[in-house]
Motif scaffolding. Structure first.
Motif: not given
Length: 141
Positions: A23-28, A45-57
């Protein structure tokens, strides 16, 4: 709720098996919990995976808050509740019930993530017994 959590657990296990169980975690938080992105999962959770807008992950993110808002609105309508109710209403109810059940104001402040205890003190006005009211264990008998 237990059925939902079991379904989420299976979904997470499948994501992990397919290499997407983070999962995405803020830097801190990422610094504080180095394995937090692997050890955490969303309750909704969302029903589908998606690409993170900043990380691209590619990963499974949490449900968008608008999905929860629509679900609550529909549930309120179907239940015939005539007063306005939103997800934020549940936040207020949660805080009020904690205080009614004798939880201390600092605990409630931490759970609600209020920066100031004064913000949390707003909930004590509905109790009609002040913020220092303590229930005896005998009160529940």
């Amino acid at each position: 709720m237990l059925i939902h959590l079991e379904q989420v657990r299976h979904l997470h296990q499948r994501d992990v098996a397919e290499g997407f169980g983070r999962v995405y975690l803020p830097d801190a938080q990422a610094r504080k919990y180095p394995n937090g992105d692997r050890d955490s999962q969303y309750v909704f959770p969302a029903s589908a995976r998606s690409r993170g807008p900043r990380s691209g992950v590619i990963r499974r993110h949490h449900l968008d808050e608008s999905v929860i808002q629509r679900a609550v609105k529909e549930a309120v309508r179907r239940a015939g509740v005539t007063k306005p109710a939103t997800p934020h209403t549940f936040r207020h109810a949660f805080a009020t019930h904690l205080l009614e059940n004798g939880y201390d104001i600092r605990t409630v402040q931490e759970l609600l993530r209020h920066a100031s205890v004064e913000t949390t003190m707003v909930y004590t006005h509905v109790l009609n017994r002040g913020g220092r009211a303590v229930r005896s264990p005998a009160d529940g008998l």
